[in-house]
Write a protein that holds these residues in place. Structure first.
Motif, PDB file in Angstrom:
ATOM      1  N   GLU A 192      15.952 -83.301 -60.001  1.00 35.37           N
ATOM      2  CA  GLU A 192      16.028 -82.512 -61.104  1.00 35.37           C
ATOM      3  C   GLU A 192      15.805 -81.017 -60.400  1.00 35.37           C
ATOM      4  N   ILE A 193      15.483 -80.805 -59.332  1.00 36.34           N
ATOM      5  CA  ILE A 193      15.108 -79.478 -58.816  1.00 36.34           C
ATOM      6  C   ILE A 193      16.398 -78.859 -58.430  1.00 36.34           C
ATOM      7  N   TRP A 194      16.464 -77.493 -58.971  1.00 36.42           N
ATOM      8  CA  TRP A 194      17.535 -76.476 -58.712  1.00 36.42           C
ATOM      9  C   TRP A 194      17.162 -75.281 -57.681  1.00 36.42           C
ATOM     10  N   ALA A 195      15.908 -74.790 -58.017  1.00 40.32           N
ATOM     11  CA  ALA A 195      15.299 -74.012 -56.811  1.00 40.32           C
ATOM     12  C   ALA A 195      13.978 -74.336 -56.616  1.00 40.32           C
ATOM     13  N   ALA A 196      13.535 -73.826 -55.135  1.00 38.23           N
ATOM     14  CA  ALA A 196      12.116 -74.247 -54.825  1.00 38.23           C
ATOM     15  C   ALA A 196      11.577 -72.924 -54.384  1.00 38.23           C
ATOM     16  N   GLY A 197      10.217 -73.325 -53.872  1.00 34.91           N
ATOM     17  CA  GLY A 197       9.413 -72.116 -53.205  1.00 34.91           C
ATOM     18  C   GLY A 197       9.023 -70.705 -54.339  1.00 34.91           C
ATOM     19  N   GLN A 220      24.424 -70.702 -57.975  1.00 31.72           N
ATOM     20  CA  GLN A 220      23.635 -71.036 -56.616  1.00 31.72           C
ATOM     21  C   GLN A 220      22.516 -72.015 -56.512  1.00 31.72           C
ATOM     22  N   ALA A 221      22.858 -73.082 -56.041  1.00 35.87           N
ATOM     23  CA  ALA A 221      21.949 -74.144 -55.941  1.00 35.87           C
ATOM     24  C   ALA A 221      21.098 -74.277 -54.758  1.00 35.87           C
ATOM     25  N   GLY A 222      20.025 -74.922 -54.754  1.00 38.36           N
ATOM     26  CA  GLY A 222      19.219 -75.006 -53.767  1.00 38.36           C
ATOM     27  C   GLY A 222      18.574 -74.158 -52.959  1.00 38.36           C
ATOM     28  N   LEU A 223      18.335 -72.836 -53.629  1.00 33.43           N
ATOM     29  CA  LEU A 223      17.588 -71.539 -53.120  1.00 33.43           C
ATOM     30  C   LEU A 223      16.240 -71.995 -52.932  1.00 33.43           C
ATOM     31  N   ASN A 224      15.461 -71.368 -51.823  1.00 33.92           N
ATOM     32  CA  ASN A 224      14.141 -71.400 -51.771  1.00 33.92           C
ATOM     33  C   ASN A 224      13.532 -70.051 -51.683  1.00 33.92           C
ATOM     34  N   TYR A 225      12.854 -69.766 -52.755  1.00 28.25           N
ATOM     35  CA  TYR A 225      12.333 -68.380 -52.891  1.00 28.25           C
ATOM     36  C   TYR A 225      10.927 -68.171 -51.940  1.00 28.25           C
ATOM     37  N   GLY A 226      10.548 -68.848 -51.114  1.00 25.04           N
ATOM     38  CA  GLY A 226       9.653 -68.508 -50.006  1.00 25.04           C
ATOM     39  C   GLY A 226       8.168 -68.801 -50.049  1.00 25.04           C
ATOM     40  N   TRP A 227       7.658 -68.899 -51.308  1.00 22.63           N
ATOM     41  CA  TRP A 227       6.392 -69.350 -51.597  1.00 22.63           C
ATOM     42  C   TRP A 227       5.922 -70.690 -51.112  1.00 22.63           C
ATOM     43  N   ASP A 228       4.926 -71.077 -50.301  1.00 20.32           N
ATOM     44  CA  ASP A 228       4.077 -70.335 -49.997  1.00 20.32           C
ATOM     45  C   ASP A 228       3.924 -69.603 -48.477  1.00 20.32           C
ATOM     46  N   ILE A 229       5.275 -69.741 -47.784  1.00 15.76           N
ATOM     47  CA  ILE A 229       5.406 -69.050 -46.618  1.00 15.76           C
ATOM     48  C   ILE A 229       5.374 -67.376 -46.843  1.00 15.76           C
ATOM     49  N   LEU A 230       6.029 -66.980 -48.104  1.00 15.28           N
ATOM     50  CA  LEU A 230       6.044 -65.623 -48.241  1.00 15.28           C
ATOM     51  C   LEU A 230       5.274 -65.399 -49.465  1.00 15.28           C
ATOM     52  N   GLU A 231       4.802 -64.137 -49.791  1.00 18.37           N
ATOM     53  CA  GLU A 231       4.565 -63.506 -50.817  1.00 18.37           C
ATOM     54  C   GLU A 231       5.358 -62.447 -51.063  1.00 18.37           C
ATOM     55  N   TYR A 258       2.779 -64.834 -45.917  1.00 21.94           N
ATOM     56  CA  TYR A 258       1.779 -65.132 -46.645  1.00 21.94           C
ATOM     57  C   TYR A 258       0.410 -65.485 -45.581  1.00 21.94           C
ATOM     58  N   GLU A 259      -0.750 -64.738 -45.307  1.00 24.83           N
ATOM     59  CA  GLU A 259      -1.719 -65.185 -44.702  1.00 24.83           C
ATOM     60  C   GLU A 259      -1.025 -65.331 -43.267  1.00 24.83           C
ATOM     61  N   ALA A 260      -0.562 -64.425 -42.690  1.00 25.88           N
ATOM     62  CA  ALA A 260       0.343 -64.733 -41.450  1.00 25.88           C
ATOM     63  C   ALA A 260       0.981 -63.313 -40.881  1.00 25.88           C
ATOM     64  N   SER A 261       0.645 -63.375 -39.575  1.00 20.68           N
ATOM     65  CA  SER A 261       1.214 -61.789 -39.000  1.00 20.68           C
ATOM     66  C   SER A 261       2.693 -62.086 -38.773  1.00 20.68           C
ATOM     67  N   THR A 262       3.152 -63.388 -38.789  1.00 20.46           N
ATOM     68  CA  THR A 262       4.845 -63.611 -38.541  1.00 20.46           C
ATOM     69  C   THR A 262       5.084 -64.915 -39.292  1.00 20.46           C
ATOM     70  N   CYS A 263       6.185 -64.994 -39.621  1.00 21.60           N
ATOM     71  CA  CYS A 263       6.712 -66.480 -40.131  1.00 21.60           C
ATOM     72  C   CYS A 263       8.074 -66.714 -40.097  1.00 21.60           C
ATOM     73  N   ASP A 264       8.606 -67.715 -40.196  1.00 20.15           N
ATOM     74  CA  ASP A 264      10.063 -68.153 -40.149  1.00 20.15           C
ATOM     75  C   ASP A 264      10.702 -67.865 -41.353  1.00 20.15           C
ATOM     76  N   ARG A 265      11.491 -66.704 -41.465  1.00 18.50           N
ATOM     77  CA  ARG A 265      12.307 -66.484 -43.063  1.00 18.50           C
ATOM     78  C   ARG A 265      13.755 -67.164 -43.167  1.00 18.50           C
ATOM     79  N   SER A 266      13.984 -67.660 -42.105  1.00 20.22           N
ATOM     80  CA  SER A 266      15.291 -68.414 -42.137  1.00 20.22           C
ATOM     81  C   SER A 266      15.428 -69.466 -43.266  1.00 20.22           C
ATOM     82  N   GLY A 267      16.614 -69.425 -43.917  1.00 17.27           N
ATOM     83  CA  GLY A 267      16.948 -70.250 -45.033  1.00 17.27           C
ATOM     84  C   GLY A 267      16.158 -69.830 -46.455  1.00 17.27           C
TER      85      GLY A 267
END
Length: 487
Positions: free
Chosen positions: A322-327, A361-372, A377-386
């Motif tokens: 059922e998922i179209w987009a995540a994060g 555009q299917a399957g996009l990941n909008y980043g939460w909770d890696i990003l805000e 989010y709560e980190a100095s660095t993080c992997d934004r790939s994808g």
């Protein structure tokens, strides 16, 4: 005697030699091959002049014509090598800052002839555009949403307690359209949060509601109209989705809507609690923290929906189809504008964001909770790939000076204020302002605060059957966005 000999010599010369002598004689001589006429022109030109705009302000003109010709212009330009025929020159209003520039004429037809240059002039005139909030009248009980079927003159007001009221000709009808308050949990951020009319509502009478039930489950149900005018059939409920949300009473998401593809979408929050403690938004095996997409055209109690063939996880084990987009953290409001999808995702404690992508555009990941927003989010660095980053964000600032919780709206496509076409409107629950921006190929431009007061805490935006925009206040009032006295 000498004359006779000369005459005999000449008579004895070959005929070709005599012809050459004639050609070399005095006078006109051989004119040679006549010059070739230039080929007839098969294309023409169109000079489009865009005038009276101040420096730095681009026009908005589209030229269309034969052979599917289409070109957008922002300034004066000569269009060459055009096929002969009739061309349409359509100009749109331009808004920048407090000024609106209106074109004259808005549309014109120009005939391009082969070998010639036709002309068209678009003259802009500037004026200040202002907006106002027009109170539609009554005070509602904790309204959460307003909407209407396309072309319908009624306005449907959703109340959090589980009641939908009908406004017609400026008056609230005595009988509710639907009352499911006995089934609705209203603690925390729960309640009856939105509704959506089926694209074929005029023929099938179906509409869909999004609410939290007494067990805090997120529920999407379908109802039908009844033979009684302006009253739905409360016995016609068909449950489409029921998603468990037991731990916290916040982040329920809240919007059910149909996309341009005719599919039903639902935006679910991450399950609540600070920082997505269960990691739902990045877990593709759960529905929380996602935008869902299902096909309800053949819904029955045995099979309330099917999965569209273009959903990204249709055949992937361990991932919900059922998922179209995540994060997503709490996509309280999102909006389709043609083939574009705007998602306003409420932030945690620092940033609010608007995501924008093609609705296909299917399957996009909008980043939460890696990003805000765009920040880790709560980190100095993080992997934004994808991950898909927002196109627009704002920081809360000290003491939430800029806001604390975005209230997403819609792109204006009404007809009453054509200068607003293409502008996305939004607010913030903590600040109550009404702002807009224009999403262009160059990025987010024409950001504007409309300096509107009186709405208080803005819970939601809505649209009527003509595409005009409304603002829903936590204080119980519903306002229509109208042209101000100075605009």
């Amino acid at each position: 005697m000498l004359v006779d000999r000369v005459r005999m010599f000449i008579l004895s010369l070959p005929l070709m030699f005599l012809l050459l002598l004639a050609g070399c004689g005095g006078g006109g001589g051989d004119p040679g091959t006549p010059p070739t006429a230039p080929p007839a022109a098969i294309t023409g030109s169109l000079q489009v002049s865009i005038t009276a705009l101040p420096a730095g302000v681009n026009g908005a003109v589209r030229v269309t014509g034969p052979n599917n010709f289409s070109q957008d212009l922002t300034s004066t330009q000569l269009l060459a090598n055009l096929a002969p025929g009739s061309y349409s020159v359509a100009a749109s209003t331009v808004t920048l800052g407090n000024a609106t520039y209106t074109p004259t004429p808005a549309t014109q037809s120009v005939v391009v002839a082969a070998g010639a240059t036709a002309t068209a002039t678009v003259a802009y005139a500037g004026a200040n555009l202002s907006l106002a909030l027009s109170d539609i009248g009554p005070t509602f009980t904790s309204p959460t949403f307003v909407t209407a079927p396309a072309g319908d003159d009624r306005l449907f007001v959703v109340e959090r307690r589980g009641v939908i009221r009908v406004v017609r000709n400026g008056a609230v009808l005595a009988q509710a359209w639907l009352d499911i308050s006995a089934n609705v949990f209203t603690g925390g951020e729960g309640g009856l949060l939105s509704m959506a009319f089926d694209p074929n509502f005029a023929s099938n009478g179906y509409f869909y509601v999004y609410y939290t039930d007494l067990a805090q489950n997120i529920v999407v149900e379908r109802y039908g109209s009844s033979p009684t005018p302006n009253v739905a059939d409360p016995t016609s409920a068909l449950t489409i989705l029921r998603v468990a949300h037991p731990q916290f009473n916040n982040h329920f998401g809240g919007l059910v809507a149909f996309g341009p593809d005719g599919m039903l979408y639902a935006g679910l929050g991450d399950g609540g609690g600070a920082g997505d403690p269960f990691g739902n938004a990045q877990n593709l095996n759960v529905l929380l923290g996602k935008l869902l997409r299902v096909d309800v055209r053949t819904a029955t109690s045995g099979q309330p929906y099917t999965i569209p063939s273009t959903n990204p996880y249709l055949t992937q084990a361990g991932r919900r189809p059922e998922i179209w987009a995540a994060g997503l953290r709490n996509p309280w409001r999102y909006a389709f504008d043609g083939e574009q999808l705007y998602i306003a995702d409420v932030g945690q404690a620092a940033r609010e964001e608007v995501n924008l992508a093609s609705s296909s555009q299917a399957g996009l990941n909008y980043g939460w909770d890696i990003l805000e927003g765009t920040a880790c989010y709560e980190a100095s660095t993080c992997d934004r790939s994808g991950l898909t980053l927002p196109v627009f964000e704002y920081e809360h600032g000290a003491n939430d000076v800029n806001g604390c919780s975005i209230t997403g709206g819609y792109v204006y496509r009404g007809t009453a204020i054509p200068e607003l076409a293409g502008r996305y409107f939004y607010s913030d629950y903590c600040r109550g302002y009404i702002k807009s921006f224009f999403a262009s190929g160059a990025g987010i431009v024409e950001q504007r605060d409309w300096n509107l007061t009186g709405a208080g805490q803005v819970v939601s935006f809505g649209r009527d059957g003509a595409g005009e925009l409304y603002v829903v206040s936590a204080g119980g009032r519903v306002f229509k966005l109208v042209r101000g006295s100075g605009g």
